[in-house]
Structure formats: C-alpha cells, structure tokens
Design an enzyme around this catalytic site. Structure first.
Site, short mmCIF file in Angstrom:
data_model
loop_
_atom_site.label_atom_id
_atom_site.label_comp_id
_atom_site.label_asym_id
_atom_site.label_seq_id
_atom_site.Cartn_x
_atom_site.Cartn_y
_atom_site.Cartn_z
CE1 TYR A 73 1.14 -0.14 4.39
CE2 TYR A 73 0.09 1.99 4.29
CZ TYR A 73 0.92 1.11 4.94
OH TYR A 73 1.52 1.46 6.11
CE LYS B 27 3.23 3.22 3.09
NZ LYS B 27 3.31 3.27 4.55
CD GLU C 19 9.74 1.92 10.53
OE1 GLU C 19 9.68 2.88 9.76
OE2 GLU C 19 9.52 0.74 10.16
CG LEU D 191 8.22 2.58 4.78
CD1 LEU D 191 8.04 1.37 3.86
CD2 LEU D 191 6.89 3.27 5.01
N1 PDD Z 1 2.74 5.31 7.42
N2 PDD Z 1 7.33 3.95 9.02
C1 PDD Z 1 6.20 3.23 8.96
C2 PDD Z 1 6.16 1.89 9.61
C3 PDD Z 1 5.08 3.74 8.28
O1 PDD Z 1 3.94 3.02 8.20
C4 PDD Z 1 5.15 5.03 7.69
C5 PDD Z 1 3.99 5.62 6.93
C6 PDD Z 1 6.36 5.75 7.79
C7 PDD Z 1 6.53 7.09 7.17
O2 PDD Z 1 6.50 7.01 5.76
P1 PDD Z 1 5.98 8.21 4.85
O3 PDD Z 1 6.82 9.39 5.22
O4 PDD Z 1 6.22 7.74 3.47
O5 PDD Z 1 4.53 8.42 5.16
C8 PDD Z 1 7.43 5.16 8.45
C9 PDD Z 1 1.58 5.69 6.66
C10 PDD Z 1 1.36 7.16 6.63
C11 PDD Z 1 0.39 4.91 7.17
O6 PDD Z 1 0.53 3.71 7.31
O7 PDD Z 1 -0.66 5.49 7.39
#
Ligand code: PDD
Length: 284
Positions: free
Chosen positions: A33, A147, A180, A205
């Site tokens: 996703y 992801k 993270e 991620l």
């Molecule tokens: N989450 N780490 C994890 C485990 C994440 O699920 C996300 C993003 C990030 C940050 O990634 P980005 O900057 O590309 O949003 C780091 C999304 C927003 C979610 O699952 O809703």
C-alpha cells in the site's frame, strides 16, 4: 458529496465498496500500500511514492499491477470524485483473488483499491506543544523496508502508545537501537547539533517524508548522519522529532515519560518543520 472508492476497475459508492472474501490481501496480508498526502488537490511527492510502490511490488514478486500512467489517472480521479482538496489518497494492491493456498496462485491478477478522504489540518497544538512517545521492542519481521499491508505489530504498538497517553511508539531492535515509529520515522538532534535518523536498512520503511526532509537537510547544509541511535541516546538528545505523510514533522518532547532536554519543541526541529511545510506548499 458521497464518497467514491475504486475497486478493481470500478468506481463505487464507498459504503458499498468491498473486496472478495478470497482476496489474498484479506486472507494473507499479501499486498502492498501507499498513503499519499493531497494538498490543494495535488499529490505530494507522488513520484517518490510510486517508486517505493514499484519496489514493494517487486520485493513481493507481485506482477501485472496497473502501470504508473493509468494508476496516476485513477489516483487523480478518486481524489477528484471525492472532492478532496486537503487529505490523503490510499492505494492498496493485493496479489489477487484465488482459492486459499499459501503458494502464489497461477491465474490471479492483482487487485487495486483506491480511496481518498478529506482530513482537517492537524491540530496545531501537536506542533506547538510537541508530542510524547513510548518505546517498546520491535517484534516485526526482517523486511520492514517493504510497505506491506501486514501491519498487526504496528497496530498493537500504536494501541499501546494510545493507552499510555502517547502519540507514537518507537520500536527498539535487539541491539537496543530505535528502528522507527509504528507509522512514522524517528529522528534526534544530538547535543552537538548533529541531526540523525536510522539509515534505510531492512528494519525501517524509507519514508517519503524522510527522503524529502533529507534532501532539504542536505541542501540546507545542516550536520546530518544516517545512523541508528539507542533509546539512551534519544533520551539524552537535545531535540527529537518524527516524520510521516500524515504527521508531517512533529516535535517529540518526551520519551517514556521523560522530557527530551527541557521538554519543549527544539529550535532546529521547528526550523526543519517550517522548511518541510514550505516544500509541501510548493505542490499547491
Ligand atoms: N505510514 N514507518 C512506517 C512503519 C510507516 O507506516 C510510515 C507511513 C512511515 C513514514 O512514511 P511516509 O513518510 O512515506 O509516510 C514510516 C503511513 C502514513 C500509514 O501507514 O498510514
């Protein structure tokens, strides 16, 4: 305006939109996703999201997903049909529908789902006052760089944070180093003004917000290292913050109930947040 979702080639009223009970996303979390921010009707850092999406698909060996050009069309169409100016667009691609069996099905083709929703601007108090995080063991698998929609450890972690009155949980690997947050990347600024975030290894991620901020940090000539840090280092930091598509950049002012420095958002954090918001505003 009633909400519209895109499910496997068809735009449907959101309330009636559904996937097959033998969709492998539903049965095995066999899918990937992306969550992309929408500002002024435009998709923020879309290219970086699509590059990461292709990588996730390749790592899971999901073949035959919609190509970038038609996918971009669908994303825009869902945003438009839902009248989203500011919010998010969510896309999910599963390996497809097939009788339940762990091995890859021979005939299934990927199923794409896209939804969009408006979101109110984040509560300004979060950025003004800062947020708190707790720490917990990282119990996820060894490919958190992909992801995937398999998010149960993240779900449990976020819930534990909420029940502890915190905004986020920072997860800690076997060496005591922070990987993270459950849906965000983790950063600190050391007492000698070095900005640090873990390198994009298999334990995290590689956030699009992280990538965009690193580019801004490099351009700004700040002291920066992609290096992991321990919980003790985070607690001894001058500043801490987190990043994600939905949180932008938020100051972390307490870790496990202990204030970071004097417990207020750091100056460098506030500067980086302003620079990141200016970067996002360029899309509008
Ligand atoms: N989450 N780490 C994890 C485990 C994440 O699920 C996300 C993003 C990030 C940050 O990634 P980005 O900057 O590309 O949003 C780091 C999304 C927003 C979610 O699952 O809703």
């Amino acid at each position: 305006m009633s909400r519209i979702a895109y499910v496997d080639g068809v735009y449907r009223p959101h309330r009636d939109a559904s996937v097959h009970i033998e969709d492998r996303g539903y049965q095995f979390a066999d899918g990937v996703y992306e969550v992309i921010a929408v500002r002024g009707g435009k998709l923020v850092d879309e290219r970086l999201h699509l590059v990461r999406l292709r990588r996730s698909l390749a790592e899971l060996r999901i073949e035959g997903a919609l190509a970038d050009a038609p996918l971009k069309f669908v994303l825009r169409e869902v945003v438009r049909r839902n009248g989203v100016l500011d919010g998010i667009v969510y896309l999910q691609i599963s390996r497809g529908i097939a009788p339940r069996d762990h091995g890859f099905p021979k005939t299934a083709r990927p199923v794409l789902v896209v939804t969009a929703r408006r979101s109110r601007p984040a509560n300004p108090k979060l950025a003004e006052d800062g947020i708190s995080v707790i720490t917990m063991p990282d119990i996820r698998w060894e490919r958190c760089d992909i992801k995937t929609i398999a998010l149960i450890a993240n779900v449990l972690g976020k819930q534990q944070a909420r029940e502890a009155g915190a905004y986020e949980a920072w997860m800690v690997d076997g060496e005591g180093r922070i990987t993270e947050g459950t849906s965000t990347n983790a950063w600190i600024v050391t007492t000698d003004n070095l900005i640090m975030t873990r390198g994009a290894d298999h334990a995290i991620l590689d956030g699009v917000t992280r990538q965009a901020l690193i580019a801004l940090i490099r351009r700004g000539g700040y002291r920066f290292a992609e290096r992991s840090f321990t919980v003790a280092e985070a607690k001894a930091a001058r500043e801490a913050f987190l990043t994600s598509t939905t949180s932008d950049l938020l100051p972390v002012v307490a870790i496990d109930g202990q204030p970071v420095a004097n417990g207020v958002p750091g100056l460098l954090t506030q500067k980086l947040r302003a620079e990141y918001l200016a970067h996002v505003a360029e899309h509008v």
